[in-house]
Scaffold this motif. Sequence first.
Motif, PDB file in Angstrom:
ATOM      1  N   SER A   1      11.231   1.999   9.180  1.00 22.55           N
ATOM      2  CA  SER A   1       9.909   1.896   9.810  1.00 22.55           C
ATOM      3  C   SER A   1       9.348   0.489   9.690  1.00 22.55           C
ATOM      4  O   SER A   1       9.504  -0.165   8.661  1.00 22.55           O
TER       5      SER A   1
ATOM      6  N   GLU B   1       5.978   8.332  13.402  1.00 28.01           N
ATOM      7  CA  GLU B   1       4.924   7.324  13.538  1.00 28.01           C
ATOM      8  C   GLU B   1       3.538   7.950  13.359  1.00 28.01           C
ATOM      9  O   GLU B   1       2.680   7.389  12.683  1.00 28.01           O
TER      10      GLU B   1
ATOM     11  N   ASN C   1       0.984   6.695  10.664  1.00 29.93           N
ATOM     12  CA  ASN C   1      -0.289   6.108  11.087  1.00 29.93           C
ATOM     13  C   ASN C   1      -1.503   6.845  10.525  1.00 29.93           C
ATOM     14  O   ASN C   1      -2.607   6.326  10.564  1.00 29.93           O
TER      15      ASN C   1
ATOM     16  N   THR D   1      10.760   9.923  16.902  1.00 33.04           N
ATOM     17  CA  THR D   1      10.132   8.714  16.354  1.00 33.04           C
ATOM     18  C   THR D   1       8.610   8.855  16.401  1.00 33.04           C
ATOM     19  O   THR D   1       7.917   8.430  15.486  1.00 33.04           O
TER      20      THR D   1
ATOM     21  N   GLU E   1      -0.714   0.440  12.797  1.00 32.23           N
ATOM     22  CA  GLU E   1       0.267   1.073  13.686  1.00 32.23           C
ATOM     23  C   GLU E   1       1.657   0.912  13.097  1.00 32.23           C
ATOM     24  O   GLU E   1       1.865   0.138  12.163  1.00 32.23           O
ATOM     25  N   SER E   2       2.606   1.660  13.687  1.00 30.44           N
ATOM     26  CA  SER E   2       3.960   1.597  13.132  1.00 30.44           C
ATOM     27  C   SER E   2       4.982   1.953  14.199  1.00 30.44           C
ATOM     28  O   SER E   2       4.640   2.511  15.241  1.00 30.44           O
ATOM     29  N   ALA E   3       6.218   1.604  13.902  1.00 28.80           N
ATOM     30  CA  ALA E   3       7.328   1.987  14.777  1.00 28.80           C
ATOM     31  C   ALA E   3       8.468   2.471  13.902  1.00 28.80           C
ATOM     32  O   ALA E   3       8.775   1.851  12.875  1.00 28.80           O
TER      33      ALA E   3
END
Length: 628
Positions: A557, A529, A533, A525, A540-542
């Motif tokens: 995402s 990310e 990013n 992950t 930001e991201s997940a």
Amino acid sequence: MSNEREIYEPSPESSTGSWAENWEALRDHAAHDLEGYWAERASELVWSKPWDRVIDDSNKPFFKWFVGGETNIVTNAVDRHITGPRKNKLALLWRSEDNRETRTFSYFSLNREVVKMANILKAMGVQKGDRVTIYLPRIPEVVFAMLACAKLGAVHSVVFAGFSADALSSRIDDSESKLVITADGSWINGNVFPLKDIVDDAVRFSPTVENVIVVRRTGSEVHMDNTRDHWYHDLESLPIARGACETVQLDSEHPLYILYTSGSTGKPKAILHTHGGYMVGTYTTLKHTFDIREEDRFWCTADAGWVTGHSYVVYGPLLTGATTFMYEGGPTYPHPDRWWELIEHYGITTFYTAPTAIRSLMRFGDAWVNRHDLSSLRLLGSVGEPINPAAWEWFYDVVGGGKAPIMDTWWQTETGMFQITGVPAMPQKPGSAGMPVFGQDAEIVDEHGHPVPDGTEGFLTLKNPWPAMARTLYKDDQRFIDTYWSTYPGRYMTGDSAKRDEDGYFWIIGRTDDVIKVSGHRLGTAEVEAATNSHRAVSESAAIGIPHEVKGNAIHSYVVLNQGYSGDRDLIEELRAHIAQHLSPIAKPDDIEFVDKLPKTRSGKIMRRVLRARALGQDEGDLSTLDE
Ligand code: PRX
């Protein structure tokens, strides 16, 4: 999960006379005398100096195998065959994506190609211990390149030829490779993927790369830097390529390769495997599980860029003296019967693939399979993720005609060889990977490391050392200890959850860490990310994995945008393309959702569990550690 009581008894055709027909006796022997068992296996191979000790565990978890022994994996994968009856046997059989070209190599001619490539590498200054990055598609040269490095004692680092320039460059730099071997391009569904352009980008600022060798494959125009780049076909005709080349005899523990794989941080881990133990492990497991016979044509559909390709396209089959088949293309181009056509045309006996491929082919219906004569198939295999019962049954009935047992092999880049699997003589349970390989003892434990009762889900651990185990993470011994050996001291932590049933069969459930298996490919992950990013619009991201019918998991995402950007359809497409370009097309999220903020713990860690529950419409569980 399938019915645990459902059992398929072994067919007499596939079990009688198989290498591991007496599997219970082999298992008991290994359980009582681990060193004796592995010494016997190792003595089936050629060593220029015998080992003094089978296992040295004096500096755990840095186990050593066949200590004091000397060999070279190429001595056993190639050299020993050309002095005996396998000299003219097919070692490698290759078919092009356009289905017009076949290339065949006997053991004799495979040796000639490996010697030639090794001579060229030597002339370029590649020496024992040097690292070489190989960024090649599924063409015979990838095999020659790996074996040529091994022959000289150089360490190969194969990077899957679908990774982007950023990913390739970080792997080249981390390994401090002197040389990169690539092609002008690769064929993907009729289109050219520009490998050489990607290499140009990747090595632009590389402090270590002195030379780039380019194999001509697609004929597309590429830029050649005449101080650095060399066409392979030009080098082949030079005097430096000619003459004999010695297979350097190496200490058992001499490194054979590093292979980068994803973990829970953004920085991929370089798994290190060695000549002696890896050789014995891949040789033995392939022989036992896929019951290699002289007349077999073995097809493992994996790419050499992944561990399955290393162990069971290249090394395992050649070590057992088998004929290994390699197909340049994928399963559904130009029609969804290409694989079945190849099995029929080449009389493949043993077919080893991934559940995601089976599920994608199953969707096209039985007719595509039924128009081909697949009666040559004797054994089937599955790897990379759990195989669901519907896919298992389709594979067994429609592809295997109800007569070819499926070897569901559980293992990892780190383990180098199968760890949990069946053998043809063992009764099968659809959806279960079977039992630990001979000499292994696997145990399911809770978070404190206590064994859980049969039928209960827990963390899968391995208790015994095995010859093909990763020796360390290249240049990072501490991370090796921390990642695999610290959670449950004395045991190897796999990162998977599983359960064992009352008959001793293991049922793998999935990853317990921040690794997502997408179409059997392993992605972190954090890597996804980081690629997300790096886009200017993203704050930001997940990334999370959610179940997907064909791919096993799909990436979903959540993205927080910088001020001034609006989350519309165009931006979603732009982000997907950006991730493909900066990491790999296999890492493209299926869905991107724009959010105002991400759920985090007070210490700032993203709570992916909460996102996953939300995406699946499930209860979000305990939210007491959530920041707000
Ligand atoms: O989660 C398990 C899954 O693949 C992971 C290892 O990934 P990688 O290092 O890329 O190697 C893949 C090929 C060896 C494991 O931790 N996995 C692998 N084989 C199986 C599996 N899950 C269920 N059943 C399998 N047969």
